[in-house]
Design a protein around this motif. Sequence first.
Motif, PDB file in Angstrom:
ATOM      1  N   LEU A 113     -36.591 -13.142 -50.211  1.00 13.06           N
ATOM      2  CA  LEU A 113     -38.032 -12.930 -50.020  1.00 13.06           C
ATOM      3  C   LEU A 113     -38.823 -14.181 -50.374  1.00 13.06           C
ATOM      4  O   LEU A 113     -39.806 -14.513 -49.705  1.00 13.06           O
ATOM      5  CB  LEU A 113     -38.497 -11.739 -50.864  1.00 13.06           C
ATOM      6  N   LYS A 114     -38.396 -14.867 -51.438  1.00 15.30           N
ATOM      7  CA  LYS A 114     -39.079 -16.118 -51.795  1.00 15.30           C
ATOM      8  C   LYS A 114     -38.860 -17.176 -50.714  1.00 15.30           C
ATOM      9  O   LYS A 114     -39.789 -17.902 -50.330  1.00 15.30           O
ATOM     10  CB  LYS A 114     -38.566 -16.632 -53.142  1.00 15.30           C
ATOM     11  N   GLN A 115     -37.619 -17.254 -50.221  1.00 14.82           N
ATOM     12  CA  GLN A 115     -37.322 -18.204 -49.139  1.00 14.82           C
ATOM     13  C   GLN A 115     -38.156 -17.882 -47.906  1.00 14.82           C
ATOM     14  O   GLN A 115     -38.684 -18.783 -47.235  1.00 14.82           O
ATOM     15  CB  GLN A 115     -35.831 -18.135 -48.803  1.00 14.82           C
ATOM     16  N   LEU A 116     -38.280 -16.590 -47.613  1.00 17.89           N
ATOM     17  CA  LEU A 116     -39.070 -16.172 -46.458  1.00 17.89           C
ATOM     18  C   LEU A 116     -40.540 -16.512 -46.647  1.00 17.89           C
ATOM     19  O   LEU A 116     -41.220 -16.965 -45.713  1.00 17.89           O
ATOM     20  CB  LEU A 116     -38.885 -14.671 -46.247  1.00 17.89           C
ATOM     21  N   GLU A 117     -41.052 -16.308 -47.874  1.00 13.62           N
ATOM     22  CA  GLU A 117     -42.459 -16.623 -48.148  1.00 13.62           C
ATOM     23  C   GLU A 117     -42.702 -18.130 -48.023  1.00 13.62           C
ATOM     24  O   GLU A 117     -43.716 -18.554 -47.459  1.00 13.62           O
ATOM     25  CB  GLU A 117     -42.826 -16.129 -49.547  1.00 13.62           C
ATOM     26  N   ASP A 118     -41.776 -18.926 -48.545  1.00 13.11           N
ATOM     27  CA  ASP A 118     -41.912 -20.383 -48.421  1.00 13.11           C
ATOM     28  C   ASP A 118     -41.887 -20.808 -46.956  1.00 13.11           C
ATOM     29  O   ASP A 118     -42.638 -21.709 -46.537  1.00 13.11           O
ATOM     30  CB  ASP A 118     -40.779 -21.084 -49.178  1.00 13.11           C
ATOM     31  N   LEU A 119     -41.034 -20.174 -46.167  1.00 13.67           N
ATOM     32  CA  LEU A 119     -40.937 -20.491 -44.746  1.00 13.67           C
ATOM     33  C   LEU A 119     -42.228 -20.131 -44.031  1.00 13.67           C
ATOM     34  O   LEU A 119     -42.707 -20.858 -43.148  1.00 13.67           O
ATOM     35  CB  LEU A 119     -39.747 -19.747 -44.136  1.00 13.67           C
ATOM     36  N   LYS A 120     -42.812 -19.008 -44.435  1.00  3.86           N
ATOM     37  CA  LYS A 120     -44.076 -18.596 -43.820  1.00  3.86           C
ATOM     38  C   LYS A 120     -45.175 -19.611 -44.125  1.00  3.86           C
ATOM     39  O   LYS A 120     -45.950 -20.008 -43.231  1.00  3.86           O
ATOM     40  CB  LYS A 120     -44.477 -17.215 -44.348  1.00  3.86           C
ATOM     41  N   VAL A 121     -45.258 -20.038 -45.383  1.00  7.28           N
ATOM     42  CA  VAL A 121     -46.287 -21.025 -45.767  1.00  7.28           C
ATOM     43  C   VAL A 121     -46.085 -22.322 -44.991  1.00  7.28           C
ATOM     44  O   VAL A 121     -47.044 -22.935 -44.496  1.00  7.28           O
ATOM     45  CB  VAL A 121     -46.226 -21.274 -47.288  1.00  7.28           C
ATOM     46  N   GLN A 122     -44.834 -22.758 -44.877  1.00  6.30           N
ATOM     47  CA  GLN A 122     -44.539 -24.003 -44.156  1.00  6.30           C
ATOM     48  C   GLN A 122     -44.959 -23.905 -42.700  1.00  6.30           C
ATOM     49  O   GLN A 122     -45.620 -24.800 -42.162  1.00  6.30           O
ATOM     50  CB  GLN A 122     -43.046 -24.293 -44.271  1.00  6.30           C
ATOM     51  N   LYS A 123     -44.592 -22.813 -42.042  1.00 13.05           N
ATOM     52  CA  LYS A 123     -44.908 -22.656 -40.620  1.00 13.05           C
ATOM     53  C   LYS A 123     -46.405 -22.509 -40.412  1.00 13.05           C
ATOM     54  O   LYS A 123     -46.987 -23.069 -39.464  1.00 13.05           O
ATOM     55  CB  LYS A 123     -44.161 -21.440 -40.047  1.00 13.05           C
ATOM     56  N   LYS A 124     -47.063 -21.738 -41.288  1.00 10.49           N
ATOM     57  CA  LYS A 124     -48.500 -21.560 -41.132  1.00 10.49           C
ATOM     58  C   LYS A 124     -49.250 -22.859 -41.373  1.00 10.49           C
ATOM     59  O   LYS A 124     -50.284 -23.116 -40.733  1.00 10.49           O
ATOM     60  CB  LYS A 124     -48.994 -20.470 -42.098  1.00 10.49           C
ATOM     61  N   THR A 125     -48.746 -23.685 -42.299  1.00 10.72           N
ATOM     62  CA  THR A 125     -49.386 -24.981 -42.543  1.00 10.72           C
ATOM     63  C   THR A 125     -49.304 -25.864 -41.296  1.00 10.72           C
ATOM     64  O   THR A 125     -50.300 -26.505 -40.902  1.00 10.72           O
ATOM     65  CB  THR A 125     -48.712 -25.674 -43.732  1.00 10.72           C
ATOM     66  N   LEU A 126     -48.117 -25.903 -40.682  1.00  6.43           N
ATOM     67  CA  LEU A 126     -47.952 -26.703 -39.464  1.00  6.43           C
ATOM     68  C   LEU A 126     -48.827 -26.170 -38.335  1.00  6.43           C
ATOM     69  O   LEU A 126     -49.443 -26.943 -37.582  1.00  6.43           O
ATOM     70  CB  LEU A 126     -46.480 -26.711 -39.050  1.00  6.43           C
ATOM     71  N   LEU A 127     -48.855 -24.839 -38.207  1.00  9.96           N
ATOM     72  CA  LEU A 127     -49.693 -24.246 -37.157  1.00  9.96           C
ATOM     73  C   LEU A 127     -51.168 -24.493 -37.425  1.00  9.96           C
ATOM     74  O   LEU A 127     -51.955 -24.710 -36.487  1.00  9.96           O
ATOM     75  CB  LEU A 127     -49.408 -22.739 -37.055  1.00  9.96           C
ATOM     76  N   HIS A 128     -51.558 -24.435 -38.692  1.00 11.96           N
ATOM     77  CA  HIS A 128     -52.964 -24.691 -39.032  1.00 11.96           C
ATOM     78  C   HIS A 128     -53.362 -26.127 -38.678  1.00 11.96           C
ATOM     79  O   HIS A 128     -54.447 -26.369 -38.142  1.00 11.96           O
ATOM     80  CB  HIS A 128     -53.178 -24.438 -40.530  1.00 11.96           C
ATOM     81  N   LEU A 129     -52.452 -27.080 -38.967  1.00 16.37           N
ATOM     82  CA  LEU A 129     -52.721 -28.469 -38.625  1.00 16.37           C
ATOM     83  C   LEU A 129     -52.821 -28.649 -37.115  1.00 16.37           C
ATOM     84  O   LEU A 129     -53.742 -29.311 -36.609  1.00 16.37           O
ATOM     85  CB  LEU A 129     -51.622 -29.357 -39.194  1.00 16.37           C
ATOM     86  N   GLN A 130     -51.891 -28.005 -36.369  1.00 21.17           N
ATOM     87  CA  GLN A 130     -51.933 -28.110 -34.904  1.00 21.17           C
ATOM     88  C   GLN A 130     -53.186 -27.442 -34.355  1.00 21.17           C
ATOM     89  O   GLN A 130     -53.829 -27.957 -33.428  1.00 21.17           O
ATOM     90  CB  GLN A 130     -50.685 -27.454 -34.309  1.00 21.17           C
ATOM     91  N   LYS A 131     -53.559 -26.323 -34.971  1.00 20.56           N
ATOM     92  CA  LYS A 131     -54.751 -25.611 -34.516  1.00 20.56           C
ATOM     93  C   LYS A 131     -56.001 -26.455 -34.733  1.00 20.56           C
ATOM     94  O   LYS A 131     -56.873 -26.518 -33.853  1.00 20.56           O
ATOM     95  CB  LYS A 131     -54.863 -24.288 -35.286  1.00 20.56           C
ATOM     96  N   ALA A 132     -56.063 -27.132 -35.892  1.00 22.94           N
ATOM     97  CA  ALA A 132     -57.235 -27.978 -36.170  1.00 22.94           C
ATOM     98  C   ALA A 132     -57.317 -29.132 -35.176  1.00 22.94           C
ATOM     99  O   ALA A 132     -58.402 -29.479 -34.682  1.00 22.94           O
ATOM    100  CB  ALA A 132     -57.140 -28.511 -37.610  1.00 22.94           C
TER     101      ALA A 132
END
Length: 527
Positions: A292-311
């Motif tokens: 679950l921690k690995q999954l949460e870290d993966l979610k944060v990583q992917k959302k950060t990249l998507l947020h940067l691409q979205k911006a």
Amino acid sequence: MSNPQEQQQQFGTMSKIPGEVRGLARTRCPLCTELFLAPKILPCLHTFCMACLEQLEPFSVLGFQAEDSDSTSDGSWLQDHHQPLLSVLCPVCDTEVDLPPGGITDLTTDHLAMNEVLLETLQAQGPGMLCDLCVDGEAVKHCPTCKANLCYFCCQAHRRQKKTASHAVVDLEDLKGYSRTEKSILCPSHPSEDLTLFCEQCEQPVCRDCVVGEHRQHPYALTANVIHNHGDSMRDLLKSTQLHVDTLEGALHHIEGVSSAICSRVEAVAGEIRTFADGYIRAIEEHRDRLLKQLEDLKVQKKTLLHLQKAQLEQLLMDMRTGVEFTERLLTSGSDLEILITKGVVASRLRKLNKVDYSIHPGVEDGIQFSPHEKAGQCCGYEVFGTILNKAVDPAKCILQGEDLHSARQKQLASFTLLCNDASGEQMGRGGEPIRVMIIHKDKKDCIIKPSVCDRRDGTYHISYIPEELGTYTVCICVKGQHVQGSPFTLTVKNKFRKHQGVFHCCTFCSSGGQKAARCACGGTMP
């Protein structure tokens, strides 16, 4: 008549006798729990009141008597001698027992139970018994000779009659301490006669009238003279049966011992299982928390990249809209001179915006999967399973391989392989991707080959097909709705026979020469 299953259901409520009822005194009926009244013995040696047995539903039909007669439906159909031969289930032991042709009435009467009922009635406090002679008065005396209970008036008459004047009559109160009281057993066919004789041919007690009637010419003797032989035969049967009883009791004792040992062993093993399970649960819970921690870290990583691409895309979109709105306003509202004056700066900006490189696809995939069967190493000393798969297939990196990729033979099986890779070009190592394959004839649009796709579960897919028509086909291979590398491509289907050195051969692998024959050297049939 209802079927046996319905009969058993109807009988079930009466057959399920509680344990406390089964342990009743020998003087009480297991069904009604009252003192026996006209007790009858079933072939399984369980005794019930005749009236209680008459309430049982038949379990099955054994056959029909040869003699026909009109049947009635006024209740107690088990008693009708002209009904079919029936069987019932014993309410105590659930044994199916056959009834005699005469039904319940013809069952053997349990006189031993009747004697015990008499003793219990004598010893009980309450209303007395009725006189056996007049059946009206309360019995106060007992004649051991006649084996009859007498009221006061019948006792006086008993003493006055010459035939019975010498009989010694005792008070019923004096019999309370006895273990047995003798009472005459009357003949069912001749109620005024005692059963004093035994028919050797029919093997049943009879009276004096019976031996001159239906049992005439049958050998008979006094019951006192034959009891020894028949008693001895019953003792022999009892002895052999007792051996089985002892054997069965020993077997049950052994089974109880094994059952006790099983319980002890089960308890010990249960403790081992609990200890193992508790440890395994702790390991699984710890592995769960890690995942679950690995999954949460993966979610944060992917959302950060998507947020940067979205911006970045939002900023680019804003710049594009500014250029579009300004240019549209200039073209629609500006004068010719104004357009010409601002043309240079506007055109320069639009050219620059058009040259900006951007991707319309998300920078990361949502391809997060959980593989429960994949080994995940050790955790708290236990091997655990289940890993998070973050690889996502990239159609542009997928590769097609195989000799039949661009050419095939008519009506012969052809195949090629699709290798699915991720964005880095590494093989996926797992299956389950949505693969779509289309093979369409270029000149005959209605000629479509239906391929077979086999998922090998290792990131590769085996695609096979059999072309029926000659010609050129267009092949499209799509993964997740996008063309893979090299798709679409052209496939050429040729005749399955080729000419080699003037001789026809049926396959591309055969290059043998020689004269034209009925079969090719490779075994294929020639046209």
